[in-house]
Scaffold this motif. Sequence first.
Motif, short mmCIF file in Angstrom:
data_model
loop_
_atom_site.label_atom_id
_atom_site.label_comp_id
_atom_site.label_asym_id
_atom_site.label_seq_id
_atom_site.Cartn_x
_atom_site.Cartn_y
_atom_site.Cartn_z
N GLU A 219 0.81 -1.22 0.00
CA GLU A 219 0.00 0.00 0.00
C GLU A 219 0.84 1.27 0.00
O GLU A 219 0.31 2.36 -0.18
N LEU A 220 2.16 1.14 0.23
CA LEU A 220 3.04 2.31 0.25
C LEU A 220 3.47 2.67 -1.17
O LEU A 220 3.69 1.79 -2.01
N ARG A 221 3.59 3.96 -1.42
CA ARG A 221 3.98 4.46 -2.74
C ARG A 221 5.12 5.46 -2.58
O ARG A 221 5.25 6.13 -1.57
N ARG A 243 4.19 7.95 0.35
CA ARG A 243 2.75 8.11 0.54
C ARG A 243 2.17 6.76 0.91
O ARG A 243 2.69 5.72 0.55
N TRP A 244 1.07 6.80 1.65
CA TRP A 244 0.37 5.57 2.03
C TRP A 244 -1.01 5.59 1.40
O TRP A 244 -1.84 6.41 1.73
N GLU A 245 -1.25 4.66 0.49
CA GLU A 245 -2.55 4.54 -0.15
C GLU A 245 -3.44 3.69 0.74
O GLU A 245 -3.60 2.48 0.53
N HIS A 246 -4.05 4.34 1.73
CA HIS A 246 -4.85 3.64 2.73
C HIS A 246 -6.17 3.17 2.11
O HIS A 246 -6.83 3.94 1.40
N PRO A 247 -6.56 1.93 2.36
CA PRO A 247 -7.78 1.38 1.72
C PRO A 247 -9.04 2.19 2.03
O PRO A 247 -9.92 2.30 1.17
N LEU A 252 -2.46 9.09 2.16
CA LEU A 252 -1.98 9.77 3.36
C LEU A 252 -0.57 10.28 3.15
O LEU A 252 0.28 9.58 2.60
N LYS A 253 -0.31 11.49 3.63
CA LYS A 253 1.04 12.08 3.56
C LYS A 253 1.85 11.63 4.78
O LYS A 253 1.27 11.19 5.78
#
Length: 447
Positions: A219-221, A243-247, A252-253
């Motif tokens: 999920e991390l980018r 960045r965290w692409e939270h489901p 999220l920054k």
Amino acid sequence: MFDDKGNPLRHVALFTDITKKKATEEAIWKQANFDNLTGLPNRRMFNDRLRQEIKKAARDQLPMALIFIDLDGFKAVNDTLGHDFGDILLKQVAERLHECVRNTDTVARLGGDEFTVILSELKEPGDVVRIVQEILHSLSRPFQLKHEIAHISGSVGISLFPDDGDDAEVLIKNADQAMYLAKQQGRNRFNYFAPFMQEASQMRIELAKELHSALKNKELRLLFQPIRHLATNKIEMAEALIRWEHPQRGLLKPAEFIGVAENTGIIAAIGEWVFQEAAALAASFGNDFKVCVNKSAWQFRHEAVGVEHWLELLREQALSPRSMVIEITEGLLLEANREVVHRMESLRDAHLQISLDDFGYGYSSLNFLKRFKIDFLKLDTSFSDNQLLCEAIVAMAHRLDIKVIAEKVENEAQLGILIAAGCDFGQGYLFGAPISAEKLYHLLISQ
């Protein structure tokens, strides 16, 4: 003594050696106020200090926190390994708790496996969470008890002065209640007594749980913000931004989750992942291009930097170490202890470049710039509107053979000041927002 005429004839002096008496008094005082096993203040001394700190906090109008800690799993260690091993464990717990707090704080043992910490003169509200998370992380690490290894954890309750009470008895009762609630909710966690703070702490706990699976679930980018050479206007560097692409919560920054990652220790695994991904990108652009990677201050304080592992990754990519720039904050250098200095030197020995982020934001030391042979200074955005300050900082940096990167450049007026001051590089939305590796690749090809 006097003779018959009243003249002094002799002097007689009587002395009594009270060394043993004083030593006995001191021993009795220590027994009355300190725990014999750990050397920490006992319940009596703790109560005295708590009342003193409450008076000081009321006088100085600064909040303070009372922390109750109950060890999870201590009874099992005592029952299976014996009381001797239990005593060793309690001593090591006392040592670890001291390492987690400031010199001005009080660590005490109330008895059994119950400990307390008085956090006085809290200037930053976030200090409480940071210290408590540090305590939980420290207690969850294995304990070496002679030839045996023990695993325990801690349940922590927190009450705040004056929010949760203005006297010692109320604060103690509320911290104790919060601690038992933490135990009931699954242990190895903390709870605030105050309901409104409890909700915030619960959110952090949930976020920490989700963060553990974020790496595994991919999920991390990484996004990359271009850094342009101001003289040529060419992109020569880029900063890797996580960045965290939270489901459920969306993108999220770092500010929304890095603090949780540091407090739970998962920042070490995240840092390794970021370096590996950034190195792979740098390899696709060749040795003339540089990628900047942020290194958490927590990793310097608690973990080995992993330089050998990094060098191995770079060798596999046929990439020069000078293609990677490790970004640190100047606050880390200000607290540079022996371990931090050693890890900084290991970066230098590996020929990795070092960038000092947020220069001028806090208390900068010019001695550190020379001592650690910094390669890049990142100029804080507050200076970009003041040409005289910019010129002075750039001139100083250039005399030390340091390049200057101005970050958060957003308009042409700022750019004009930076160019006039002789700044080397610029980064910010004027030059481009953070973009994917693919978009950065096409941008470099087009230039």
